[in-house]
Design an enzyme around this catalytic site. Structure first.
Site, PDB file in Angstrom:
ATOM      1  N   PHE A  92      30.224 -93.182 -48.873  1.00  0.00           N
ATOM      2  CA  PHE A  92      30.439 -94.148 -49.938  1.00  0.00           C
ATOM      3  C   PHE A  92      30.190 -93.488 -51.300  1.00  0.00           C
ATOM      4  CE2 PHE A  92      28.689 -97.484 -52.809  1.00  0.00           C
ATOM      5  CZ  PHE A  92      29.874 -98.177 -52.991  1.00  0.00           C
ATOM      6  N   GLN A  93      31.118 -93.680 -52.197  1.00  0.00           N
ATOM      7  CA  GLN A  93      31.080 -93.090 -53.541  1.00  0.00           C
ATOM      8  C   GLN A  93      30.969 -91.565 -53.510  1.00  0.00           C
ATOM      9  OE1 GLN A  93      28.213 -95.318 -55.982  1.00  0.00           O
ATOM     10  NE2 GLN A  93      29.904 -96.645 -56.623  1.00  0.00           N
ATOM     11  N   GLU A 134      31.786 -94.553 -67.973  1.00  0.00           N
ATOM     12  CA  GLU A 134      31.397 -93.139 -68.042  1.00  0.00           C
ATOM     13  C   GLU A 134      32.256 -92.344 -69.013  1.00  0.00           C
ATOM     14  OE1 GLU A 134      31.818 -94.793 -65.222  1.00  0.00           O
ATOM     15  OE2 GLU A 134      29.945 -94.685 -64.087  1.00  0.00           O
TER      16      GLU A 134
END
Lengths: 157, 570
Positions: free
Chosen positions: B114-115, B52
Site C-alpha cells: 500500500f502506497q 506535495e
C-alpha cells in the site's frame, strides 16, 4: 562512423547501472555494447561502453555528472586490447556433427557441453571473430546464443 | 561513554538540525509518520502544505530567495510522485533542494505494498542524486552528503528515501564525518590559462556582450559582474533566470534577450563580435534556431557544469568554474585595459530608444498587464520579491518589472511549471517574513495550485497575490491565434469561475478586484496595507493581449515580431 570505447570506473553502489543507462537513454544516445563487472579495487566496478557517436564528448560529460561515476577514459582503439565472450548452442545430427566440430575447432571455439542433438561452444575473441563464428554456425541451426558484451583495456598507459 | 541511541526518525530530525535547517515544507502520511513525531518537538518550523507539489515549490521558493537549501518532506507512493514536478523543476533551474520521502518497510519493498512507489527510480532523472537508506546508522552521513551535493557545484535537488522500518530502527547518533565522494569533485577555480585566453579575446573585441544568467545568482557574483561590466564598459543581457544579476535601469543593462526578450537585448547578441557567456546554457528560448544565433560572435563560455559547455554552441574559450571566481579572474587579467566599446555602447543605447517595449493602455479599455505592472511597481516603495508562474504574465513581469537585486525574481524558467508562483511565494515569505512578497500569477497557473492559499492563511504567511485574470490560458491562446488560425481549442477558462473574491475569503485571505484603470491605485494601496492576512487581487485583463516582441520557436533572432502588425507579414 568509427567506434568509440569508453572505460567507466564507477562506485559499486546499488542503482549505478540504472543511473548510467538512464542517462544514456535520456539524452538519446545509442550504445552498441555495455558490460559491467568488478575490478581489482574493492568497491569499484568498471563499465565498458561502446558507442558510435560523434556526440561522445556529451556522453562523457553527462556521465561524469553522475555522483557515482569516478572516472571516464576514452580508449584509443589502436592501443586497446578488446575481447568478448560468446556461448552458442547449435543443433547437430549424424550428418552435420563432424562438420560442426571441425568448423568450431578451426575457429578456436571450445566445446563446453554436448548432447544427443546439440552442442554448446564457447568462444572468446574480437567482436568480428564472434560474428564470423555465428555466421559459420548459422546453416546448422543456432538454437540459442548469448554474448557477454565487449570489455577492453588500454595496453600501454 | 555509550553513544546516544536514537530512532531513524530522530536521526533524520537531529540530522536536519545539525545541518542548520530551520524550516521544512511537507505533508505527512503513513510511511513518513515516524519522522513527524520528533519533528513536533524540534525547533524546526514545519509548514503544512495542502499538496506535495505545493510543498516542493515552497521549498524551491525558499531556496531561490535565500540561495540556501530548501527542504521538503513527503510520504511514500503518491506523496513522492507528487514531488516529481518540483524535483524536475529544481533540476532545470539548478535550485538546491533536499527531499525526504517515506518508503514502505524495507521488507515490503517490491511487493506492491500500500502506497508503494519506486521513488528512487522515478526520481532518478529528476534529481542530481538520490539515496535509498538501508540502515538507520547511515542517516546522519547521508543527509550531510545530500546537502553538500545539493548546494555545491551546479546546485540541484537530492532525494533521500527512507523505509518506515528504518525510521523506527534504533542506531547511535554519530556526528557525520568527512565526505567520501570520489566521483563528485566540482571544479570551482577556473584554469588561469583559459582566463588569460578569454581576456585577450575581450581586449580585441569591439562589440562584446556579457550574456549572463542564473549562474551569477547561484554564485552570488553580482557585485563582481557589476565591476566587470562597468569598469570595462561592456553591455549586459540578463536571461530569464538571471534577471536581477545586473541592475535594470543601468545604462549598460539591456535586460532579457530571446523569444520574448526586448529588441535591443536580442539584437545585441546577433550583432556582437564576442559573447562572454557566464552561468548560462544557451537555452532554446534565448537562441531560437542556434544556427542563426550570434553568427558573427566568438564565444567565451564559463560554467560550473562542464556538460553545458559545447552542448549547444561551441566555445572558442571554454572555462569550467564558479562564476564569481571566473569574473574575478577576468577583472584581474584585464587589469587597466581600456576597451574600445564606446561606439558599441552608444549604438545599443540608440537602439533601446528606437525600439522600446510598447503597449497601449486605453483609459476606458480593458486592463493591460504591462501597464498594471508598472503602476504596481510605482506604488511599491520597498524592494519586493516577485514570483511568477509561467506564460504571458511571466514574460510581461520579466519585461516590465525593474529588477535591481539578485534573488528578488523567482520563477520556473527551464521546466515552465504552471502553478509555481503561489507556493514559491509562500516559501520566500517564510524565509523573509519582513519582506514584501508578490506572487504575480496568471489565472491558469493560479488554478493549478490555488489550494496553497489555505496554507498561507493558516500558517500566517501574508503574501500578496495578483491574479492576472484573462479567462484563458493566455500563451496557449496567443499561439493558437498566431499559429493555429485562431482556433481556440481548450484554452478558455472563463473570467468569473471561480469567483476569486469568494475563493479568497473562503480560504482565509482578503479578496479584492480591479477591472479598470481607475481601480488600480485604490486596490493596490489596499493590498499593500493589509499585512495580517494573505491578499488576493483579481485583476481582470484583456484576453486578446499578446506578448511582444516575439521570435517564433525555431526561428531566427534576426527576425523579431515587434507587434500585431508584423504578424501579417508572417
Amino acid at each position: 562512423m568509427s567506434e568509440r570505447i569508453l572505460s567507466v570506473l564507477v562506485e559499486d553502489k546499488p542503482g549505478v547501472l540504472a543511473r548510467v543507462s538512464s542517462t544514456i537513454s535520456r539524452r538519446g544516445f545509442n550504445i552498441n555494447s555495455l558490460s559491467v563487472g568488478p575490478t581489482n579495487i574493492e568497491g569499484r566496478s568498471k563499465m565498458t561502453i561502446v558507442t558510435e557517436l560523434d556526440a561522445v564528448e556529451q556522453v562523457k560529460k553527462q556521465l561524469n555528472k553522475l555522483v557515482n561515476v569516478i572516472k571516464i577514459v576514452e580508449l584509443d582503439p589502436n592501443m586497446t586490447i578488446e575481447t568478448e565472450v560468446l556461448l552458442l548452442k547449435v543443433s547437430i545430427n549424424k550428418e552435420s556433427q563432424t562438420s560442426v566440430i571441425e568448423k568450431a575447432s578451426l575457429s578456436n571455439a571450445t566445446s563446453v557441453d554436448v548432447g544427443q542433438d546439440f552442442a554448446i561452444f564457447e568462444l572468446t575473441g574480437s567482436s568480428k571473430e564472434l560474428d564470423k563464428f555465428e555466421a559459420l554456425m548459422k546453416p546448422f541451426g543456432i538454437i540459442e546464443m548469448v554474448r557477454g558484451g565487449r570489455i577492453a583495456l588500454q595496453s600501454n598507459l | 561513554m555509550t553513544k546516544e541511541q536514537l530512532t531513524g526518525a530522530e536521526l533524520v530530525i537531529r540530522g536536519l538540525e545539525y545541518l542548520n535547517v530551520s524550516t521544512v515544507f511537507g505533508v505527512p502520511g503513513g510511511a513518513i509518520l515516524p519522522a513527524y513525531d520528533p519533528l513536533y518537538d524540534s525547533p524546526i518550523r514545519h509548514i503544512l502544505a495542502r499538496h506535495e507539489q505545493g510543498a516542493g515549490h515552497m521549498a524551491e521558493g525558499y531556496a531561490q530567495a535565500t540561495g540556501e537549501l530548501g527542504v521538503v518532506i513527503a510520504t511514500s507512493g503518491p506523496g513522492a510522485t507528487n514531488l516529481i514536478t518540483p524535483l524536475a523543476n529544481a533540476l532545470m533551474d539548478s535550485t538546491p533542494l533536499l527531499a525526504i520521502t517515506g518508503q514502505v518497510a524495507s521488507t515490503a519493498i517490491g511487493n506492491d505494498a500500500f502506497q508503494e512507489a519506486y521513488t528512487v527510480g522515478l526520481s532518478m532523472a529528476a534529481t542530481k542524486h538520490n539515496y535509498l537508506i538501508t540502515d538507520a546508522s547511515e542517516i546522519p552521513q547521508v543527509l550531510k552528503e545530500a546537502k553538500f551535493i545539493a548546494t555545491t557545484g551546479r546546485p540541484g535537488p537530492v532525494l533521500v528515501d527512507i523505509p518506515k522500518d528504518i525510521l523506527n530502527q534504533v542506531a547511535a547518533w554519530v556526528e557525520p564525518g568527512d565526505l567520501d565522494l570520489p566521483g563528485y569533485k566540482p571544479t570551482t577555480e577556473p584554469n588561469p590559462k583559459m582566463v588569460q585566453q578569454a581576456s585577450s579575446l575581450i581586449k580585441k573585441s569591439k562589440k562584446p556582450i556579457l550574456y549572463v544568467g542564473g549562474g551569477i545568482i547561484h554564485s552570488k557574483a553580482n557585485n563582481e559582474l557589476f565591476v566587470l561590466a562597468t569598469k570595462f564598459n561592456i553591455p549586459v543581457v540578463t536571461t530569464l533566470m538571471g534577471r536581477g544579476a545586473f541592475p535594470d535601469g543601468h545604462e549598460l543593462c539591456l535586460e532579457m534577450p530571446g523569444m520574448h526578450g526586448n529588441y535591443t537585448a536580442t539584437t545585441s547578441i546577433q550583432n556582437a563580435d564576442l559573447l562572454i557567456a557566464i552561468g548560462v546554457r544557451f537555452d532554446d528560448r534565448v537562441t531560437a534556431n542556434p544556427s542563426f544565433f550570434a553568427q558573427n560572435a566568438k564565444v567565451i563560455h564559463a560554467d560550473i557544469d562542464p556538460a553545458e559547455i559545447g552542448k549547444v554552441r561551441d566555445a572558442q574559450v571554454p572555462i569550467v568554474g564558479d562564476a564569481k571566481s571566473v569574473i574575478k579572474g577576468l577583472i584581474e587579467a584585464l587589469g587597466d585595459e581600456k576597451l574600445e566599446t564606446e561606439n558599441w555602447v552608444s549604438e545599443l543605447k540608440e537602439m533601446k530608444t528606437e525600439f522600446p517595449l510598447s503597449y497601449k493602455q486605453e483609459d476606458k479599455g480593458p486592463l493591460k498587464v504591462p501597464y498594471v505592472l508598472e503602476e504596481l511597481q510605482k506604488l511599491t516603495k520597498e524592494e519586493a520579491i516577485v514570483v511568477a508562474g509561467v506564460g504571458q504574465h511571466q514574460m510581461w513581469v520579466s519585461q516590465h518589472w525593474n529588477f535591481t537585486e539578485p534573488n528578488t525574481w523567482l520563477n520556473s524558467g527551464g521546466l515552465g511549471t504552471m502553478g509555481y508562483a503561489l507556493p514559491a511565494a509562500i516559501g520566500a515569505k517564510t524565509a523573509y517574513p519582513d519582506k514584501l512578497v508578490l506572487a504575480l500569477d496568471g489565472d491558469g497557473c493560479f488554478q493549478m495550485t490555488c489550494q496553497e492559499l489555505i496554507t498561507a492563511s493558516t500558517e500566517n504567511i501574508p503574501i500578496k497575490i495578483v491574479v492576472f485574470n484573462n479567462g484563458n490560458h493566455g500563451m496557449v491562446r496567443q499561439w493558437q491565434k498566431i499559429f493555429y488560425n485562431s482556433k481556440f481549442s481548450a484554452s478558455e477558462l472563463t473570467h468569473d469561475t471561480p469567483d476569486y473574491l469568494k475563493l479568497a475569503e473562503s480560504m482565509g485571505a482578503v479578496g479584492l478586484r480591479m477591472m479598470e484603470k481607475s481601480d488600480i491605485e485604490k486596490v493596490f494601496n489596499k493590498m499593500l496595507e493589509i499585512n495580517d492576512r494573505p491578499v488576493l487581487v483579481d485583476c481582470v485583463v484583456d484576453p486578446d493581449d499578446m506578448v511582444f516582441p516575439m521570435v517564433p520557436a525555431g526561428g531566427s533572432n534576426d527576425q523579431i515580431i515587434m507587434n500585431e502588425e508584423d504578424l501579417k507579414n508572417l
